[in-house]
Design an enzyme around this catalytic site. Sequence first.
Site, PDB file in Angstrom:
ATOM      1  N   SER A  82       7.831   6.468   3.183  1.00  0.00           N
ATOM      2  CA  SER A  82       6.699   7.697   3.369  1.00  0.00           C
ATOM      3  C   SER A  82       5.615   7.230   2.468  1.00  0.00           C
ATOM      4  O   SER A  82       4.737   6.409   2.719  1.00  0.00           O
ATOM      5  CB  SER A  82       7.116   9.124   3.137  1.00  0.00           C
ATOM      6  OG  SER A  82       6.114   9.972   3.703  1.00  0.00           O
ATOM      7  N   HIS A  87      -3.402  10.073  -8.610  1.00  0.00           N
ATOM      8  CA  HIS A  87      -4.918  10.434  -9.089  1.00  0.00           C
ATOM      9  C   HIS A  87      -4.986  10.614 -10.603  1.00  0.00           C
ATOM     10  O   HIS A  87      -4.281  11.665 -11.169  1.00  0.00           O
ATOM     11  CB  HIS A  87      -5.640  11.617  -8.408  1.00  0.00           C
ATOM     12  CG  HIS A  87      -5.006  11.713  -6.612  1.00  0.00           C
ATOM     13  ND1 HIS A  87      -5.816  11.017  -6.009  1.00  0.00           N
ATOM     14  CD2 HIS A  87      -3.919  12.208  -6.163  1.00  0.00           C
ATOM     15  CE1 HIS A  87      -5.274  11.159  -4.865  1.00  0.00           C
ATOM     16  NE2 HIS A  87      -4.256  11.808  -4.778  1.00  0.00           N
ATOM     17  N   CYS A 102      11.234  10.301   3.520  1.00  0.00           N
ATOM     18  CA  CYS A 102      12.027  10.780   4.446  1.00  0.00           C
ATOM     19  C   CYS A 102      13.237  10.132   4.555  1.00  0.00           C
ATOM     20  O   CYS A 102      13.444   9.098   3.623  1.00  0.00           O
ATOM     21  CB  CYS A 102      11.499  10.590   5.826  1.00  0.00           C
ATOM     22  SG  CYS A 102      11.095   8.898   6.148  1.00  0.00           S
TER      23      CYS A 102
END
Length: 136
Positions: A82, A87, A102
């Site tokens: 995934s 940030h 996943c």
Amino acid sequence: MNHLHHSAPTPAYGIARQTAGLHLIGDLHGCRCDPRLMLDATHLQDFCQDRVAAAGLTAVGSLFHRFGEGGGVTGVVVLAESHLSIHTWPEAGYVTLDVYVCNYSANNRPKAEQLFAELQTAFAPAQPHLHRVERG
């Protein structure tokens, strides 16, 4: 008239349940880390890719961008399992961290937890706000 039809789960539903994943989310306040992790897109990208590999996850691509002199970095590592996104706001000592996996072919939860923990440790937040979401 509303007619609802109830039936046994279809194979597609069974597949969706098998792929249920784990989403780890962090709002890391008061980060006291190596400034390169907050400011240097190349350094942060290399660090994240190293941590992904160490956790046993599979990177299939990445993109990291720095927002001008003294600005933060935003980046994503796309995983076969995934993604990892990050940030930074160096002026506020703040980082958002997102690891989602996943579990289609294997239970990737321990790998996601390792990756998330190692990244969190590297940023050394004074006030981590962490969330764990079971997906699927």
